[in-house]
Design an enzyme around this catalytic site. Structure first.
Site, PDB file in Angstrom:
ATOM      1  N   ASP A 109       0.889  -1.412   0.014  1.00  0.00           N
ATOM      2  CA  ASP A 109      -0.034  -0.101  -0.031  1.00  0.00           C
ATOM      3  C   ASP A 109       0.791   1.374  -0.042  1.00  0.00           C
ATOM      4  O   ASP A 109       1.880   1.106   0.772  1.00  0.00           O
ATOM      5  CB  ASP A 109      -0.967  -0.056   1.184  1.00  0.00           C
ATOM      6  CG  ASP A 109      -2.107   0.961   1.075  1.00  0.00           C
ATOM      7  OD1 ASP A 109      -2.135   1.489   0.066  1.00  0.00           O
ATOM      8  OD2 ASP A 109      -2.571   1.171   2.229  1.00  0.00           O
ATOM      9  N   ASN A 131     -10.517  -3.172  -6.495  1.00  0.00           N
ATOM     10  CA  ASN A 131      -9.504  -2.160  -7.301  1.00  0.00           C
ATOM     11  C   ASN A 131     -10.112  -1.885  -8.925  1.00  0.00           C
ATOM     12  O   ASN A 131      -9.836  -0.674  -9.094  1.00  0.00           O
ATOM     13  CB  ASN A 131      -8.306  -2.712  -7.520  1.00  0.00           C
ATOM     14  CG  ASN A 131      -7.218  -2.441  -6.158  1.00  0.00           C
ATOM     15  OD1 ASN A 131      -6.445  -3.207  -5.832  1.00  0.00           O
ATOM     16  ND2 ASN A 131      -7.612  -1.428  -5.460  1.00  0.00           N
ATOM     17  N   TRP A 132     -11.264  -2.363  -9.242  1.00  0.00           N
ATOM     18  CA  TRP A 132     -11.767  -2.153 -10.342  1.00  0.00           C
ATOM     19  C   TRP A 132     -12.459  -0.583 -10.418  1.00  0.00           C
ATOM     20  O   TRP A 132     -13.113  -0.275 -11.196  1.00  0.00           O
ATOM     21  CB  TRP A 132     -13.041  -3.390 -10.761  1.00  0.00           C
ATOM     22  CG  TRP A 132     -12.252  -4.474 -11.117  1.00  0.00           C
ATOM     23  CD1 TRP A 132     -12.271  -5.593 -10.325  1.00  0.00           C
ATOM     24  CD2 TRP A 132     -11.647  -4.930 -12.276  1.00  0.00           C
ATOM     25  NE1 TRP A 132     -11.822  -6.609 -10.832  1.00  0.00           N
ATOM     26  CE2 TRP A 132     -11.313  -6.327 -12.221  1.00  0.00           C
ATOM     27  CE3 TRP A 132     -11.267  -4.498 -13.514  1.00  0.00           C
ATOM     28  CZ2 TRP A 132     -10.463  -6.993 -12.976  1.00  0.00           C
ATOM     29  CZ3 TRP A 132     -10.550  -4.940 -14.503  1.00  0.00           C
ATOM     30  CH2 TRP A 132     -10.298  -6.481 -14.192  1.00  0.00           C
ATOM     31  N   ARG A 136     -11.349   1.756  -9.601  1.00  0.00           N
ATOM     32  CA  ARG A 136     -10.563   2.799  -9.986  1.00  0.00           C
ATOM     33  C   ARG A 136     -10.727   3.242 -11.360  1.00  0.00           C
ATOM     34  O   ARG A 136     -11.265   2.760 -12.028  1.00  0.00           O
ATOM     35  CB  ARG A 136      -9.063   2.649  -9.656  1.00  0.00           C
ATOM     36  CG  ARG A 136      -8.677   2.212  -8.198  1.00  0.00           C
ATOM     37  CD  ARG A 136      -7.402   1.915  -7.810  1.00  0.00           C
ATOM     38  NE  ARG A 136      -7.111   1.771  -6.441  1.00  0.00           N
ATOM     39  CZ  ARG A 136      -6.214   1.969  -5.766  1.00  0.00           C
ATOM     40  NH1 ARG A 136      -4.989   2.187  -6.305  1.00  0.00           N
ATOM     41  NH2 ARG A 136      -6.104   1.534  -4.356  1.00  0.00           N
ATOM     42  N   ARG A 163      -0.480   9.057 -10.037  1.00  0.00           N
ATOM     43  CA  ARG A 163      -0.484   8.141  -9.302  1.00  0.00           C
ATOM     44  C   ARG A 163       0.215   6.685  -9.851  1.00  0.00           C
ATOM     45  O   ARG A 163       0.611   5.892  -9.418  1.00  0.00           O
ATOM     46  CB  ARG A 163      -1.822   7.714  -8.940  1.00  0.00           C
ATOM     47  CG  ARG A 163      -2.940   8.372  -8.217  1.00  0.00           C
ATOM     48  CD  ARG A 163      -4.257   8.064  -7.964  1.00  0.00           C
ATOM     49  NE  ARG A 163      -4.383   6.691  -7.569  1.00  0.00           N
ATOM     50  CZ  ARG A 163      -4.126   6.503  -6.371  1.00  0.00           C
ATOM     51  NH1 ARG A 163      -3.933   7.415  -5.442  1.00  0.00           N
ATOM     52  NH2 ARG A 163      -4.226   5.290  -5.990  1.00  0.00           N
ATOM     53  N   SER A 194      -7.025  -6.078  -6.149  1.00  0.00           N
ATOM     54  CA  SER A 194      -7.938  -6.459  -5.548  1.00  0.00           C
ATOM     55  C   SER A 194      -9.251  -6.435  -6.351  1.00  0.00           C
ATOM     56  O   SER A 194      -9.338  -5.763  -7.155  1.00  0.00           O
ATOM     57  CB  SER A 194      -8.151  -5.807  -4.271  1.00  0.00           C
ATOM     58  OG  SER A 194      -8.938  -4.598  -4.287  1.00  0.00           O
ATOM     59  N   ARG A 244      -5.283  -2.446   8.528  1.00  0.00           N
ATOM     60  CA  ARG A 244      -6.381  -3.113   8.300  1.00  0.00           C
ATOM     61  C   ARG A 244      -6.176  -4.117   7.355  1.00  0.00           C
ATOM     62  O   ARG A 244      -4.988  -4.123   6.656  1.00  0.00           O
ATOM     63  CB  ARG A 244      -7.915  -2.586   7.471  1.00  0.00           C
ATOM     64  CG  ARG A 244      -7.406  -1.629   6.380  1.00  0.00           C
ATOM     65  CD  ARG A 244      -8.829  -0.837   5.958  1.00  0.00           C
ATOM     66  NE  ARG A 244      -8.259   0.222   4.794  1.00  0.00           N
ATOM     67  CZ  ARG A 244      -7.893   1.377   5.323  1.00  0.00           C
ATOM     68  NH1 ARG A 244      -8.029   1.896   6.534  1.00  0.00           N
ATOM     69  NH2 ARG A 244      -7.594   2.189   4.405  1.00  0.00           N
TER      70      ARG A 244
HETATM   71  C1  FPP Z   1      -1.801   0.220  -3.532  1.00  0.00           C
HETATM   72  O1  FPP Z   1      -1.429   1.447  -3.647  1.00  0.00           O
HETATM   73  C2  FPP Z   1      -1.173  -0.547  -4.541  1.00  0.00           C
HETATM   74  C3  FPP Z   1      -2.016  -0.925  -5.644  1.00  0.00           C
HETATM   75  C4  FPP Z   1      -3.490  -1.162  -5.500  1.00  0.00           C
HETATM   76  C5  FPP Z   1      -1.280  -1.843  -6.535  1.00  0.00           C
HETATM   77  C6  FPP Z   1      -0.224  -2.459  -6.371  1.00  0.00           C
HETATM   78  C7  FPP Z   1       0.661  -3.056  -7.717  1.00  0.00           C
HETATM   79  C8  FPP Z   1       1.973  -2.883  -7.851  1.00  0.00           C
HETATM   80  C9  FPP Z   1       2.811  -2.562  -6.569  1.00  0.00           C
HETATM   81  C10 FPP Z   1       2.527  -3.175  -9.014  1.00  0.00           C
HETATM   82  C11 FPP Z   1       2.206  -4.692  -9.636  1.00  0.00           C
HETATM   83  C12 FPP Z   1       3.127  -5.339  -8.747  1.00  0.00           C
HETATM   84  C13 FPP Z   1       3.330  -6.751  -9.074  1.00  0.00           C
HETATM   85  C14 FPP Z   1       4.186  -7.577  -8.305  1.00  0.00           C
HETATM   86  C15 FPP Z   1       3.227  -7.438 -10.412  1.00  0.00           C
HETATM   87  P1  FPP Z   1      -2.587   2.665  -3.640  1.00  0.00           P
HETATM   88  O2  FPP Z   1      -2.670   2.968  -4.898  1.00  0.00           O
HETATM   89  O3  FPP Z   1      -3.706   2.220  -2.992  1.00  0.00           O
HETATM   90  O4  FPP Z   1      -1.896   3.841  -2.631  1.00  0.00           O
HETATM   91  P2  FPP Z   1      -2.532   4.954  -1.844  1.00  0.00           P
HETATM   92  O5  FPP Z   1      -3.424   4.302  -0.860  1.00  0.00           O
HETATM   93  O6  FPP Z   1      -1.511   5.701  -1.390  1.00  0.00           O
HETATM   94  O7  FPP Z   1      -3.250   5.638  -3.014  1.00  0.00           O
END
Ligand code: FPP
Length: 232
Positions: free
Chosen positions: A14, A62-63, A65, A27, A59, A184
């Site tokens: 995260d 995450n769709w 977004r 982002r 997740s 969480r």
């Molecule tokens: C959470 O940060 C991160 C994600 C939803 C995406 C994670 C994906 C990667 C690190 C790249 C792909 C990885 C692999 C291993 C193939 P957030 O965007 O929710 O951050 P924020 O809470 O600060 O907005």
């Protein structure tokens, strides 16, 4: 494993968005740096002798977004699988997937299937990419598989549910790590994480390095795992 190196670590990566925001970047730039951090941690985990590493890359929630951000993250998954194949071969890293595969875009499905097939015989660390993964969704899908196998509902046991999850052969995570100061577990390994030691770090995911993983493991080694029992 009570002491020593945890066999299975799950990570909620995260803070990519905040990392970018703090630098006045978009982002997606944070996700790009997040991918670099994921590569560093996979390498460090493999050297440390961790057997299973589950990374929460995308997740079921995450769709929500923007289409651009979703496409970018899924594109990074593809990039990761292609670019890291040589590293996987050299280090015998086996790639697996957790989550609902069926609704992923066909090109991502192909990339994941190819990586799984091409690394299936590797006997080093297993990297489980949780993509379109949700703990509740995994349990719902497990129960559907149970019903389709014509099993009798009144006979259902915890072992039955475990056996219909996405990767029943993989032991439950010993530790779940979450970066970026959120306390969480956000639908990650809901069933499997029942007795996982939780480790939270304020550091944003793109800043994670080998030392952060080592610090988390040192913390894990101080924990007293009783699984609801009492100390011998
Ligand atoms: C959470 O940060 C991160 C994600 C939803 C995406 C994670 C994906 C990667 C690190 C790249 C792909 C990885 C692999 C291993 C193939 P957030 O965007 O929710 O951050 P924020 O809470 O600060 O907005």
């Amino acid at each position: 494993m009570e002491k020593g190196i945890p066999a299975h670590i799950g990570i909620i990566m995260d803070g990519n968005g905040r990392w970018a925001q703090q630098r006045g970047l978009v982002r997606t730039q944070g996700h790009l740096e997040g991918l670099k951090a994921a590569k560093r941690i996979v390498k460090a985990a493999s050297v440390l002798g961790i057997k299973y590493l589950t990374l929460y890359a995308f997740s079921t929630e995450n769709w929500k977004r923007t289409a651009e951000e979703v496409g970018f993250i899924l594109g990074l998954v593809k990039q990761y699988l292609r670019a890291e194949f040589d590293f996987s071969r050299q280090n015998k890293i086996r790639v697996r997937h957790a989550g609902d595969f069926s609704v992923l875009p066909p090109d991502i499905q192909k990339e994941i299937s190819d990586s799984i097939a091409n690394t299936a015989d590797f006997d080093g660390m297993q990297v489980i990419l949780a993509i379109n993964y949700g703990g509740r969704d995994e349990i719902v899908r497990a129960l559907k598989k149970f019903a389709l196998a014509n099993q009798e509902a009144d006979k259902i046991s915890e072992n039955d549910i475990s056996s219909y999850l996405d990767n029943p052969d993989i032991p439950d995570p010993d530790m779940i790590i979450r970066s970026a100061g959120e306390y969480r577990t956000s639908n990650f390994l809901l069933w499997e994480g029942a007795y996982s030691e939780l480790y939270f770090s304020d550091k944003l995911w793109p800043d994670w390095d080998k030392e952060d993983l080592e610090t988390a493991i040192l913390d894990f080694q101080k924990r007293d795992r009783r699984y609801g029992g009492v100390k011998a």
